[in-house]
Write an enzyme that holds these catalytic residues in place. Structure first.
Site, PDB file in Angstrom:
ATOM      1  N   CYS A 117       0.856  -1.191   0.000  1.00  0.00           N
ATOM      2  CA  CYS A 117       0.000   0.000   0.000  1.00  0.00           C
ATOM      3  C   CYS A 117       0.890   1.239   0.000  1.00  0.00           C
ATOM      4  O   CYS A 117       1.892   1.285   0.720  1.00  0.00           O
ATOM      5  CB  CYS A 117      -0.892  -0.010   1.249  1.00  0.00           C
ATOM      6  SG  CYS A 117      -2.027   1.386   1.332  1.00  0.00           S
ATOM      7  N   GLU A 161      -8.896  -0.471  -3.409  1.00  0.00           N
ATOM      8  CA  GLU A 161      -9.220   0.972  -3.424  1.00  0.00           C
ATOM      9  C   GLU A 161     -10.569   1.262  -2.782  1.00  0.00           C
ATOM     10  O   GLU A 161     -10.693   2.220  -2.005  1.00  0.00           O
ATOM     11  CB  GLU A 161      -9.194   1.509  -4.857  1.00  0.00           C
ATOM     12  CG  GLU A 161      -7.851   1.390  -5.566  1.00  0.00           C
ATOM     13  CD  GLU A 161      -6.691   1.881  -4.721  1.00  0.00           C
ATOM     14  OE1 GLU A 161      -5.620   1.231  -4.743  1.00  0.00           O
ATOM     15  OE2 GLU A 161      -6.850   2.888  -3.981  1.00  0.00           O
ATOM     16  N   HIS A 164     -10.199   1.367   0.822  1.00  0.00           N
ATOM     17  CA  HIS A 164      -9.655   2.650   1.312  1.00  0.00           C
ATOM     18  C   HIS A 164     -10.789   3.652   1.540  1.00  0.00           C
ATOM     19  O   HIS A 164     -10.805   4.344   2.564  1.00  0.00           O
ATOM     20  CB  HIS A 164      -8.659   3.255   0.312  1.00  0.00           C
ATOM     21  CG  HIS A 164      -7.240   2.826   0.507  1.00  0.00           C
ATOM     22  ND1 HIS A 164      -6.580   2.927   1.700  1.00  0.00           N
ATOM     23  CD2 HIS A 164      -6.353   2.284  -0.369  1.00  0.00           C
ATOM     24  CE1 HIS A 164      -5.342   2.452   1.558  1.00  0.00           C
ATOM     25  NE2 HIS A 164      -5.176   2.070   0.324  1.00  0.00           N
TER      26      HIS A 164
HETATM   27  O1  K2U Z   1      -3.919   1.883  -2.713  1.00  0.00           O
HETATM   28  C1  K2U Z   1      -2.702   1.787  -2.767  1.00  0.00           C
HETATM   29  O2  K2U Z   1      -1.983   1.943  -1.790  1.00  0.00           O
HETATM   30  C2  K2U Z   1      -2.061   1.355  -4.051  1.00  0.00           C
HETATM   31  C3  K2U Z   1      -1.710  -0.093  -3.995  1.00  0.00           C
HETATM   32  C4  K2U Z   1      -2.845  -0.816  -4.668  1.00  0.00           C
HETATM   33  C5  K2U Z   1      -2.793  -2.303  -4.645  1.00  0.00           C
HETATM   34  C6  K2U Z   1      -2.174  -3.018  -3.635  1.00  0.00           C
HETATM   35  C7  K2U Z   1      -2.166  -4.407  -3.679  1.00  0.00           C
HETATM   36  C8  K2U Z   1      -2.772  -5.086  -4.712  1.00  0.00           C
HETATM   37  C9  K2U Z   1      -3.381  -4.369  -5.706  1.00  0.00           C
HETATM   38  C10 K2U Z   1      -3.394  -2.992  -5.667  1.00  0.00           C
HETATM   39  C11 K2U Z   1      -0.327  -0.186  -4.651  1.00  0.00           C
HETATM   40  O3  K2U Z   1      -0.465   0.067  -6.009  1.00  0.00           O
HETATM   41  S1  K2U Z   1       0.520  -1.665  -4.423  1.00  0.00           S
HETATM   42  C12 K2U Z   1       1.981  -1.524  -5.309  1.00  0.00           C
HETATM   43  C13 K2U Z   1       1.887  -1.877  -6.754  1.00  0.00           C
HETATM   44  C14 K2U Z   1       2.479  -1.080  -7.681  1.00  0.00           C
HETATM   45  C15 K2U Z   1       2.409  -1.373  -9.028  1.00  0.00           C
HETATM   46  C16 K2U Z   1       1.752  -2.516  -9.458  1.00  0.00           C
HETATM   47  C17 K2U Z   1       1.171  -3.335  -8.522  1.00  0.00           C
HETATM   48  C18 K2U Z   1       1.205  -3.033  -7.160  1.00  0.00           C
HETATM   49 NI    NI Z   2      -3.503   1.087  -0.421  1.00  0.00          NI
END
Ligand code: K2U
Ligand code: NI
Length: 192
Positions: A117, A161, A164
């Protein structure tokens, strides 16, 4: 007025970190038709994801790569998020307003490596059970009502998301006694 005008570049300092109450408060529905201020913030959020997945720009601005970013992660109590991910076939970019999961599969999936995250600067290992397929109703940036079906990795991003927006962090869904325990009586399998 918020600071997210069209050419504002979101950097890591703009991202709210875990421990802040902001990430635990439920976000408010966005008024439709969407105001320019909300549109600009959403465009900034999508631009962050694009910059963060660009090798040169992510190095230039020292960005952590992201495939999703919710408004409360940049301090806005707005029910909206941006997502940018590949799911094999095509590149997917979404800016969803007032998203709602209107149906989902019974069977579940999880990322074998666990989830990360942008608001969490530490490694939290463990299985995060997600629905394998979901149907999402939302408004797009033009205020049009849209319905999207997600499966696989896209389904995981969307659930991360939408969580969140409801003040839920991915580690809330990890089994506290045994992080690698799969939920009982559920058809759940690793995404790969
Ligand atoms: O919401 C966030 O913090 C973004 C997360 C979203 C996410 C986490 C876990 C599984 C799916 C989505 C970050 O994008 S996680 C880091 C990342 C970066 C690029 C591609 C995949 C994951
Ligand atoms: Ni996140």
């Amino acid at each position: 007025m918020n600071k997210f005008h069209p050419d504002y570049i979101i950097k890591m300092k703009d991202i709210v970190k875990e421990g802040s109450e902001i990430l635990r408060k439920k976000t408010e529905e966005v008024k439709v038709p969407v105001s320019n201020e909300d549109k600009n913030a959403l465009l900034c959020m999508l631009q962050y994801l694009k910059n963060s997945q660009d090798p040169d720009l992510s190095k230039k601005y020292n960005l952590r790569p992201g495939s999703g970013l919710s408004a409360n992660q940049i301090g806005l109590y707005k029910r909206m998020f941006a997502a940018l991910f590949e799911d094999g076939q095509k590149d997917n970019e979404y800016m969803l307003i007032n998203p709602k999961i209107i149906s989902h599969s019974l069977n579940m999936i999880y990322l074998p490596q666990g989830e990360g995250c942008l608001s969490v600067d530490r490694e939290v290992t463990g299985i995060v059970p997600r629905y394998a397929r979901i149907k999402v109703k939302a408004f797009d940036i033009t205020g049009k009502e849209v319905i999207h079906n997600f499966r696989g990795y896209g389904s995981i991003v969307m659930q991360h998301e939408i969580d969140h927006l409801n003040g839920i962090m991915f580690y809330d869904r990890i089994n506290t006694e045994n992080p690698y325990k799969l939920p009982d009586n559920v058809d759940i399998r690793s995404l790969y």
